[in-house]
Design an enzyme around this catalytic site. Structure first.
Site, short mmCIF file in Angstrom:
data_model
loop_
_atom_site.label_atom_id
_atom_site.label_comp_id
_atom_site.label_asym_id
_atom_site.label_seq_id
_atom_site.Cartn_x
_atom_site.Cartn_y
_atom_site.Cartn_z
N ALA A 168 5.18 3.07 0.46
CA ALA A 168 6.60 2.91 0.70
C ALA A 168 6.99 3.70 1.93
O ALA A 168 6.62 4.86 2.08
CB ALA A 168 7.38 3.41 -0.51
N ASP B 121 3.35 7.66 13.33
CA ASP B 121 4.71 8.12 13.04
C ASP B 121 5.49 8.53 14.29
O ASP B 121 5.69 9.72 14.56
CB ASP B 121 4.72 9.27 12.03
CG ASP B 121 4.68 8.72 10.63
OD1 ASP B 121 5.71 8.59 9.99
OD2 ASP B 121 3.56 8.36 10.19
N GLY C 32 11.33 0.41 3.93
CA GLY C 32 10.86 -0.66 3.06
C GLY C 32 9.38 -0.50 2.79
O GLY C 32 8.79 0.54 3.09
N GLU C 33 8.79 -1.54 2.20
CA GLU C 33 7.38 -1.44 1.80
C GLU C 33 6.43 -1.46 3.00
O GLU C 33 6.74 -2.04 4.04
CB GLU C 33 7.03 -2.63 0.91
CG GLU C 33 7.59 -2.48 -0.49
CD GLU C 33 7.47 -3.75 -1.31
OE1 GLU C 33 7.25 -4.83 -0.72
OE2 GLU C 33 7.61 -3.66 -2.53
N VAL C 34 5.28 -0.82 2.79
CA VAL C 34 4.18 -0.92 3.76
C VAL C 34 3.10 -1.76 3.05
O VAL C 34 2.74 -1.46 1.92
CB VAL C 34 3.62 0.46 4.13
CG1 VAL C 34 2.50 0.32 5.16
CG2 VAL C 34 4.72 1.38 4.66
N ILE D 140 0.81 -1.23 0.00
CA ILE D 140 0.00 0.00 0.00
C ILE D 140 0.84 1.27 0.00
O ILE D 140 0.33 2.36 -0.14
CB ILE D 140 -0.99 0.04 1.19
CG1 ILE D 140 -0.28 -0.19 2.53
CG2 ILE D 140 -2.11 -0.96 0.99
CD1 ILE D 140 -1.19 -0.01 3.74
N GLU E 221 10.34 4.64 4.74
CA GLU E 221 11.76 4.90 4.60
C GLU E 221 12.58 3.61 4.59
O GLU E 221 13.59 3.49 3.93
CB GLU E 221 12.24 5.80 5.75
CG GLU E 221 13.67 6.30 5.55
CD GLU E 221 14.36 6.67 6.86
OE1 GLU E 221 13.69 6.70 7.91
OE2 GLU E 221 15.57 6.92 6.80
N ASP F 183 6.46 15.87 15.44
CA ASP F 183 6.13 15.91 14.02
C ASP F 183 4.64 15.64 13.80
O ASP F 183 4.26 14.90 12.89
CB ASP F 183 7.00 14.89 13.26
CG ASP F 183 7.05 15.18 11.77
OD1 ASP F 183 6.57 16.25 11.33
OD2 ASP F 183 7.55 14.32 11.02
N ARG G 41 -0.42 14.60 7.73
CA ARG G 41 0.20 13.49 6.99
C ARG G 41 0.66 12.38 7.93
O ARG G 41 0.88 11.26 7.50
CB ARG G 41 1.39 13.99 6.14
CG ARG G 41 2.54 14.50 6.96
CD ARG G 41 3.71 15.04 6.15
NE ARG G 41 4.64 15.73 7.03
CZ ARG G 41 4.49 16.94 7.53
NH1 ARG G 41 3.43 17.64 7.18
NH2 ARG G 41 5.35 17.46 8.37
N ASN G 42 0.83 12.69 9.21
CA ASN G 42 1.25 11.68 10.18
C ASN G 42 0.10 11.19 11.06
O ASN G 42 0.31 10.64 12.13
CB ASN G 42 2.38 12.23 11.05
CG ASN G 42 3.65 12.41 10.25
OD1 ASN G 42 3.85 11.71 9.25
ND2 ASN G 42 4.50 13.33 10.65
O1 ACK Z 1 -1.87 7.84 2.57
P1 ACK Z 1 -1.70 6.38 2.62
O2 ACK Z 1 -2.67 5.51 1.95
O3 ACK Z 1 -1.55 5.92 4.16
O4 ACK Z 1 -0.21 5.99 2.19
C1 ACK Z 1 0.65 5.80 3.26
C2 ACK Z 1 1.50 4.57 3.06
O5 ACK Z 1 0.97 3.54 3.90
C3 ACK Z 1 2.96 4.77 3.41
O6 ACK Z 1 3.11 5.11 4.76
C4 ACK Z 1 -0.22 3.99 4.49
N1 ACK Z 1 -0.28 3.48 5.85
C5 ACK Z 1 0.66 3.57 6.81
N2 ACK Z 1 0.23 2.98 7.94
C6 ACK Z 1 -1.01 2.50 7.69
C7 ACK Z 1 -1.99 1.80 8.46
N3 ACK Z 1 -1.76 1.49 9.73
N4 ACK Z 1 -3.14 1.45 7.87
C8 ACK Z 1 -3.38 1.79 6.58
N5 ACK Z 1 -2.49 2.45 5.81
C9 ACK Z 1 -1.34 2.80 6.35
C10 ACK Z 1 -0.24 5.48 4.45
#
Ligand code: ACK
Length: 273
Positions: free
Chosen positions: A46, A181, A50-52, A44, A48, A163, A167-168
Site C-alpha cells: 500500500a 521514493d 493507493g495500492e502498489v 504487493i 500513500e 529521505d 526503507r526507501n
Molecule cells: O518491502 P516491500 O515488499 O517493497 O513493500 C513495499 C510495498 O511495495 C509498498 O511500497 C513494494 N514496492 C514498491 N516499489 C516496488 C518495486 N519497484 N518493485 C517491487 N516492490 C516494490 C515495497
C-alpha cells in the site's frame, strides 16, 4: 555538490514545481503507456495514494518485463493527482543503474498509474531483516557501493533526496540496490519515520543531518549523512539506527563529539543488555 554550478554538458535536474502547469512536466519527462500493454497480477503493498501492484508490461518488439505499478485510488482531488505524478516527473529525468527506472505513466484513463521496474526483493530494510547474517561483508559493501553510485549520480544532477534510508531503497534478484521514493516535501509527509521538529518541519530525525534538522539546510552533504546511516543499517542487517533511543536523545547526541557520542552509545547499550 548540488550547491555548485553544474558542469557544462552534464544534465541537471528540473524541479517539476517550477512549471506553471505541473502536467507539462509530466508530458516532458514521462512516457504515456497504453493501458492494454499493462497486466496487473497482484497487490504487493500500500502506498500513500493507493495500492502498489506487481505485473507485466508489454512493449512492441521487446521482451515483456516485470513491473511494479503504483495506482492513484479513485476519489482523489487535483492536488493529490499532482503530488502523485510529481514522483514520476522526477524519476523520469534519471537514467542510472542504481536509481529506480520509470517505465511510464497512465494519465489519460483511470486509474492513474506509475509503472516502474520490478524489484524482486522489495525494500532493503525488510529484506536485510529477513536475511540476518546471510551475506558476506563483500556482498553488503556491494549493496552500499550501488547506493553510493546512485546518490553520486543524483548529486551530480543537482537533486537532493532528503529521505535516503534503507526503507526507501529497493533490491532486485541480483542484490542490486536502487534508490527510490522521490517527491520532495511529499516524501517526508509520507514517511512514517518523519516526526515534527521544533521548527515545524517533518523530518526522519535518525536519518537526517543536524543542520537539516535545526534549520532545514538540506544539501548533497546532508544526503551524505543519511548515506552514513544507511551504511550502518546495512552492516547491522537492518537494525534501527540508535536502537530505541528517543528522537530527542538522538538529536542531543548528534551534537556531541565522536568521543562523547561513543560513550553515550556505550552507556545506552550497557543499560540495554
Ligand atoms: O518491502 P516491500 O515488499 O517493497 O513493500 C513495499 C510495498 O511495495 C509498498 O511500497 C513494494 N514496492 C514498491 N516499489 C516496488 C518495486 N519497484 N518493485 C517491487 N516492490 C516494490 C515495497
Amino acid at each position: 555538490m548540488s550547491s555548485t554550478v553544474p558542469f557544462p554538458g552534464v544534465k541537471t535536474y528540473v524541479d517539476p514545481d517550477t512549471y506553471e502547469d505541473p502536467t507539462q512536466a509530466v508530458h516532458e519527462f514521462t512516457k504515456e503507456i497504453d493501458p492494454p500493454r499493462i497486466r496487473i497480477e497482484r497487490v504487493i503493498g500500500a502506498g500513500e495514494f493507493g495500492e502498489v501492484c506487481s505485473g507485466r508490461l508489454r512493449t512492441p518488439g521487446k521482451k515483456e518485463i516485470a513491473v511494479a505499478i503504483k495506482t492513484l485510488k479513485g476519489g482523489y482531488v487535483e492536488h493529490q493527482r499532482r503530488d502523485f505524478l510529481r514522483e514520476a516527473s522526477i524519476m523520469g529525468q534519471f537514467d542510472h543503474p542504481n536509481i529506480i527506472r520509470l517505465e511510464g505513466v497512465v494519465t489519460k484513463s483511470r486509474p492513474v498509474m506509475i509503472v516502474v521496474e520490478y524489484m524482486e526483493n522489495g525494500s532493503l530494510d525488510s529484506f536485510l531483516r529477513q536475511h540476518d547474517g546471510h551475506f558476506t561483508v563483500i556482498q553488503l559493501v556491494g549493496m552500499l557501493r550501488g547506493i553510493a553510485s546512485g546518490m553520486k549520480y543524483l548529486s551530480d544532477m543537482g537533486y537532493i533526496h532528503r529521505d535516503l534510508a534503507a526503507r526507501n531503497t529497493l533490491v532486485n534478484s541480483n542484490l542490486v540496490c536502487k534508490v527510490s521514493d522521490f517527491g520532495l516535501s511529499r516524501v517526508l509527509e509520507d514517511d512514517p519515520e518523519a516526526a515534527y521538529t521544533t521548527t515545524g518541519g517533518k523530518i526522519p530525525i535518525r536519518w537526517t543531518a543536524p543542520e537539516a534538522i535545526a534549520y532545514r539546510k538540506f544539501s548533497s552533504a546532508s544526503d551524505a549523512w543519511s548515506y552514513g546511516i544507511v551504511m550502518w543499517e546495512v552492516m547491522s542487517y537492518g537494525e534501527r539506527p540508535y536502537w530505541e533511543m528517543s528522537n530527542q536523545d538522538v538529536s542531543i547526541m548528534q551534537n556531541f563529539s565522536w568521543m562523547t557520542k561513543n560513550m553515550y552509545i556505550y552507556l545506552f547499550l550497557l543499560k540495554r543488555f
